[in-house]
Scaffold this motif. Structure first.
Motif, PDB file in Angstrom:
ATOM      1  N   LYS A  13      44.961  31.601  33.871  1.00 14.88           N
ATOM      2  CA  LYS A  13      45.907  31.907  35.142  1.00 14.88           C
ATOM      3  C   LYS A  13      46.827  32.959  34.815  1.00 14.88           C
ATOM      4  CE  LYS A  13      45.053  29.523  38.199  1.00 14.88           C
ATOM      5  NZ  LYS A  13      43.974  29.818  39.263  1.00 14.88           N
ATOM      6  N   TYR A  14      47.599  33.048  33.799  1.00  8.67           N
ATOM      7  CA  TYR A  14      48.557  33.762  33.604  1.00  8.67           C
ATOM      8  C   TYR A  14      48.067  35.283  33.163  1.00  8.67           C
ATOM      9  CZ  TYR A  14      52.487  30.874  33.907  1.00  8.67           C
ATOM     10  OH  TYR A  14      53.479  30.074  34.697  1.00  8.67           O
ATOM     11  N   ALA A  15      46.824  35.249  32.667  1.00  6.63           N
ATOM     12  CA  ALA A  15      46.244  36.635  32.478  1.00  6.63           C
ATOM     13  C   ALA A  15      45.833  37.106  33.707  1.00  6.63           C
ATOM     14  CB  ALA A  15      44.744  36.215  31.511  1.00  6.63           C
ATOM     15  N   GLN A  16      45.244  36.490  34.658  1.00  6.62           N
ATOM     16  CA  GLN A  16      45.013  37.121  36.005  1.00  6.62           C
ATOM     17  C   GLN A  16      46.197  37.456  36.734  1.00  6.62           C
ATOM     18  OE1 GLN A  16      42.944  33.274  37.546  1.00  6.62           O
ATOM     19  NE2 GLN A  16      40.990  34.105  37.064  1.00  6.62           N
ATOM     20  N   MET A  17      47.135  36.656  36.632  1.00  3.51           N
ATOM     21  CA  MET A  17      48.344  36.894  37.303  1.00  3.51           C
ATOM     22  C   MET A  17      48.922  38.396  36.689  1.00  3.51           C
ATOM     23  SD  MET A  17      50.779  33.699  37.650  1.00  3.51           S
ATOM     24  CE  MET A  17      52.391  34.752  37.910  1.00  3.51           C
ATOM     25  N   TYR A  18      48.949  38.487  35.376  1.00  2.43           N
ATOM     26  CA  TYR A  18      49.249  39.707  34.824  1.00  2.43           C
ATOM     27  C   TYR A  18      48.572  40.928  35.014  1.00  2.43           C
ATOM     28  CZ  TYR A  18      50.862  43.048  31.000  1.00  2.43           C
ATOM     29  OH  TYR A  18      51.498  44.029  30.097  1.00  2.43           O
ATOM     30  N   TYR A  19      47.107  40.666  34.926  1.00  3.52           N
ATOM     31  CA  TYR A  19      46.353  41.916  35.642  1.00  3.52           C
ATOM     32  C   TYR A  19      46.539  42.191  36.875  1.00  3.52           C
ATOM     33  CZ  TYR A  19      41.913  44.648  35.926  1.00  3.52           C
ATOM     34  OH  TYR A  19      40.932  45.713  36.026  1.00  3.52           O
ATOM     35  N   GLN A  20      46.781  41.440  37.823  1.00  2.00           N
ATOM     36  CA  GLN A  20      47.002  41.594  39.254  1.00  2.00           C
ATOM     37  C   GLN A  20      48.078  42.252  39.397  1.00  2.00           C
ATOM     38  OE1 GLN A  20      46.409  37.688  40.679  1.00  2.00           O
ATOM     39  NE2 GLN A  20      44.880  38.445  42.005  1.00  2.00           N
ATOM     40  N   LYS A  21      49.373  41.778  38.792  1.00  2.00           N
ATOM     41  CA  LYS A  21      50.742  42.477  38.928  1.00  2.00           C
ATOM     42  C   LYS A  21      50.778  43.798  38.253  1.00  2.00           C
ATOM     43  CE  LYS A  21      55.416  41.670  37.645  1.00  2.00           C
ATOM     44  NZ  LYS A  21      56.483  40.960  36.940  1.00  2.00           N
ATOM     45  N   ASN A  22      50.085  43.968  37.066  1.00  2.00           N
ATOM     46  CA  ASN A  22      50.502  45.103  36.384  1.00  2.00           C
ATOM     47  C   ASN A  22      49.035  46.421  36.436  1.00  2.00           C
ATOM     48  OD1 ASN A  22      52.963  44.844  35.084  1.00  2.00           O
ATOM     49  ND2 ASN A  22      51.712  43.109  34.169  1.00  2.00           N
ATOM     50  N   PRO A  72      40.721  40.702  31.984  1.00  2.00           N
ATOM     51  CA  PRO A  72      40.183  39.432  32.770  1.00  2.00           C
ATOM     52  C   PRO A  72      38.775  39.796  33.808  1.00  2.00           C
ATOM     53  CG  PRO A  72      42.340  39.408  33.417  1.00  2.00           C
ATOM     54  CD  PRO A  72      42.057  40.795  32.616  1.00  2.00           C
ATOM     55  N   ASP A  73      37.729  39.019  33.634  1.00  2.00           N
ATOM     56  CA  ASP A  73      36.558  39.248  34.366  1.00  2.00           C
ATOM     57  C   ASP A  73      36.841  39.330  35.914  1.00  2.00           C
ATOM     58  OD1 ASP A  73      34.032  39.399  35.948  1.00  2.00           O
ATOM     59  OD2 ASP A  73      33.501  37.439  34.774  1.00  2.00           O
ATOM     60  N   GLU A  74      36.611  40.852  36.414  1.00  4.06           N
ATOM     61  CA  GLU A  74      37.056  41.049  37.844  1.00  4.06           C
ATOM     62  C   GLU A  74      36.444  40.023  38.939  1.00  4.06           C
ATOM     63  OE1 GLU A  74      38.165  44.690  39.039  1.00  4.06           O
ATOM     64  OE2 GLU A  74      38.672  45.455  37.017  1.00  4.06           O
ATOM     65  N   SER A  75      35.409  39.409  38.463  1.00  2.00           N
ATOM     66  CA  SER A  75      34.840  38.503  39.694  1.00  2.00           C
ATOM     67  C   SER A  75      35.782  37.315  39.600  1.00  2.00           C
ATOM     68  CB  SER A  75      33.329  38.128  39.189  1.00  2.00           C
ATOM     69  OG  SER A  75      33.614  37.285  37.887  1.00  2.00           O
ATOM     70  N   MET A  76      36.713  36.832  38.888  1.00  2.34           N
ATOM     71  CA  MET A  76      37.540  35.787  38.894  1.00  2.34           C
ATOM     72  C   MET A  76      38.827  36.250  39.606  1.00  2.34           C
ATOM     73  SD  MET A  76      36.139  33.429  37.382  1.00  2.34           S
ATOM     74  CE  MET A  76      37.603  32.459  36.919  1.00  2.34           C
TER      75      MET A  76
END
Length: 103
Positions: A13-22, A72-76
């Protein structure tokens, strides 16, 4: 649910958040520093969880200057018409007892 599974879910979840934010991938130390304000977790645990997520195909890793760089896998991730991450209650992967960060 075991603590190790709970940690994997948190790291995902935090990996997805980091990727979205940055808008970019991250190293294990970067993700650890990002998470440590909200989650009590060690850097070795973050690394183990990232390895598990890589084995499950949810994160890809490449070597950049002898350092693992994770994406992260972009499909997620949410699509342009979505406003948030996939909801845990819509997925069979999560249990009601899973801890999620506040939105």
């Amino acid at each position: 649910m075991s603590e190790s599974h709970r940690n994997v879910v948190r790291v995902q979840k935090y990996a997805q958040m980091y990727y979205q934010k940055n808008g970019r991938g991250f190293t294990a130390p970067e993700l650890y520093r990002y998470m440590r304000d909200w989650v009590e977790i060690s850097e070795p645990t973050v690394r183990e969880c990232l390895q598990t997520l890589e084995e499950e195909g949810l994160i890809t890793v490449s070597e950049v200057s002898q350092t693992g760089f994770y994406i992260p896998d972009e499909s997620m991730l949410p699509q342009p018409d979505e406003s948030m991450l996939p909801q845990p209650d819509e997925s069979e992967m999560y249990e009601n007892s899973d801890d999620f960060f506040p939105v």
